[in-house]
Design a protein around this motif. Structure first.
Motif, PDB file in Angstrom:
ATOM      1  N   GLY A 385       0.806  -1.217   0.000  1.00 15.44           N
ATOM      2  CA  GLY A 385       0.000   0.000   0.000  1.00 15.44           C
ATOM      3  C   GLY A 385       0.839   1.267   0.000  1.00 15.44           C
ATOM      4  N   ASP A 389       0.615   4.215  -2.780  1.00 14.40           N
ATOM      5  CA  ASP A 389       0.317   5.591  -2.380  1.00 14.40           C
ATOM      6  C   ASP A 389       1.202   6.592  -3.113  1.00 14.40           C
ATOM      7  OD1 ASP A 389      -1.811   5.364  -0.742  1.00 14.40           O
ATOM      8  OD2 ASP A 389      -0.732   5.598   1.146  1.00 14.40           O
ATOM      9  N   ASP A 512      -7.546   1.930  -5.849  1.00 13.62           N
ATOM     10  CA  ASP A 512      -8.092   2.314  -4.543  1.00 13.62           C
ATOM     11  C   ASP A 512      -9.564   1.956  -4.409  1.00 13.62           C
ATOM     12  OD1 ASP A 512      -5.710   3.368  -3.606  1.00 13.62           O
ATOM     13  OD2 ASP A 512      -6.078   5.320  -4.500  1.00 13.62           O
TER      14      ASP A 512
END
Length: 520
Positions: A385, A389, A512
């Motif tokens: 993650g 990001d 996402d």
């Protein structure tokens, strides 16, 4: 007799002066050591005694059986490589009075010797030349293959020699060798926009072209997700064709890194096109970010001011991907070892591609996914993650229908046309960040500047709040959406970020979405 001359050691992308002292005194008998190097030399330098001895004899001189002590100062700095052969050989001949050169210490000298006395190219000629000019040396003597690279530095006579004999004749005055001259301006503008590929070759994929335009305009990172044959690699390899050309500062920075790595093309003086690096997924952590016993630049530094393309992202070792997280934020990589710390620049655009699942056909319009339950989620979990990001645009690539591929080629935008829009957006950003040191595009904005330059109205704020809650985005993803929105506004020459700009930026966060990866 003691003779002193100067060479250089490369640390990171900069050079450090090394004093080469050669003292000849006292005869030694047969089978006794006569050649001693001190000052933390590596094996290549210690073995240089054999190369120097053979090169001296094959150049028409001889070895005096004298005790030779060679000191490479400062003594606490580790020296590596065979590039010290030439300064040692010239200083040795001067110390043993086979040549007489009182001003030898006024030259910067580097070069590896072959047994025949020929000179072989070295690494890092450009940063060494920059240092030589700063120190005010009379000239820089080096192998002829590196001469054009070093001659980019103005106000420094650069003498490219083919052999030890030629270097001897140069310093003794027996050879009138003219310095190598390179027209930096002419070299810089040569082939700046010469590419073998073009966006006009791409059929369909208009939404992906739009994503690539935004990526280029703001210097953003992007990941392309789609089945095999959808065109991910083809699109990625065309990204450099729409990026703004390198300016002279960027060209010099990029050339220095490639010079230190020893991969500058033969006879090249300056890199004038943005680098595009595409390492294989079996690459090691050190090869990707740089390092080693004697730290050297990795792929992220070799793609500085250019593009790093990671094809089949989940197939890379997780450890290799995770070590990129800090450089992607700080745009440099600091490598520390017990006795040395080097700082390599790493301001690159990351473009990654991946299949949506192990079989490659999840979400394919015509083929069924054969992965077991949970297989898609497990495949995506290979990418952490925090790394996702840091990727601004997450774009789904769908296959082009057969009728578009087989039909008559439609008129479409060329790379030159897209690049014009990208350049206009970059000019807006250049004016905006004119007072900010080291910031040239939206992707480089720190958080404090995001608050200043990415302000949104009440409607935009409500839209972004809803997206944050539904997609459960992090604070870093929040900043990324605002930066992409700012770029979209710049492409439209809009002073303000509108809700439509935000909506488009949010739409490019495919991974996402809660529904992504759920098998039906």
């Amino acid at each position: 007799m003691l003779v002193r001359t100067f060479a250089s050691a490369v640390e990171g992308v900069d050079a450090r002066m090394i004093t080469v002292e050669v003292n000849a005194g006292g005869f030694v008998g047969e089978n006794k050591p006569w050649y001693n190097v001190v000052g933390l030399p590596d094996s290549a330098i210690r073995e240089g005694s054999y190369r120097v001895e053979a090169a001296v004899i094959n150049s028409g001189f001889y070895n005096k059986r004298m005790k030779i002590v060679i000191n490479l100062a400062p003594a606490d700095v580790k020296k590596e490589g065979a590039a010290y052969d030439l300064p040692i050989a010239l200083a040795y001949l001067n110390a043993t009075q086979q040549i007489t050169v009182p001003d030898l210490h006024e030259y910067m000298i580097m070069g590896e010797l072959s047994l025949s006395g020929e000179l072989r190219p070295i690494k890092g000629a450009l940063p060494i030349a920059i240092q030589a000019r700063a120190k005010g040396y009379k000239g820089f003597i080096l192998p002829v293959e590196n001469a054009r690279e070093a001659a980019i530095v103005s106000d420094l006579p650069v003498y490219g020699c083919r052999s030890l004999r030629e270097a001897i004749d140069l310093v003794t005055g027996d050879l009138d060798l003219q310095p190598t001259v390179v027209n930096t301006r002419e070299e810089f503008f040569k082939d700046r926009t010469s590419f073998d590929v073009d966006f006009s070759d791409v059929r369909g994929q208009e939404n992906i072209k739009r994503a690539m335009t935004i990526t280029a305009a703001g210097g953003h990172n992007v990941i392309l997700i789609g089945p095999p044959g959808a065109g991910k690699t083809m699109l990625a390899r065309r990204l450099p064709t729409i990026l703004p050309p390198l300016d002279l500062r960027e060209a010099l920075e990029t050339t220095k890194i490639h010079s230190v790595a020893g991969i500058l093309p033969e006879s090249a003086a300056l890199i004038t096109t943005r680098p595009f690096r595409a390492p294989h997924h079996t690459i090691s952590d050190v090869a990707l970010v740089g390092g080693g016993s004697y730290p050297s630049p990795g792929e992220i530094s070799l793609s500085h001011n250019g593009v790093l393309f990671l094809d089949e992202l989940p197939e890379f070792k997780r450890s290799a991907l995770e070590v990129m997280r800090q450089p992607m934020e700080e745009r440099r990589i600091l490598i520390s070892r017990a006795k040395v710390t080097v700082d390599f620049p790493a301001s690159f655009m990351l473009i990654a591609s991946m299949n949506p699942c192990p079989c490659g056909y999840f979400n394919h319009p015509d083929r069924d996914c054969t992965c077991p339950p949970g297989g898609v989620k497990r495949y995506l979990s290979k990418i952490s993650g925090p790394l996702l990001d840091r990727i601004d645009l997450q774009v789904e690539v769908t296959p082009v229908p057969l009728e578009k591929l087989a039909g008559k080629k439609p008129e479409t935008e060329t790379s030159e046309m897209i690049a014009a829009r990208v350049l206009a957006a970059r000019k807006i950003q250049a004016e905006r960040y004119a007072d900010q040191n080291g910031i040239y595009c939206n992707a480089q904005m720190p958080s404090r500047m995001v608050r200043e330059w990415c302000q949104i109205d009440a409607a935009g704020n409500e839209l972004l709040k809803t997206a944050m809650e539904r997609l459960q985005l992090s604070a870093r993803a929040y900043d990324r959406i605002l930066k992409v929105s700012r770029t979209i506004a710049d492409l439209e020459a809009s002073d303000n970020i509108k809700p439509s700009h935000l909506a488009e930026a949010i739409n490019f966060r495919n991974l996402d979405r809660e529904s992504w990866g759920e098998q039906r």
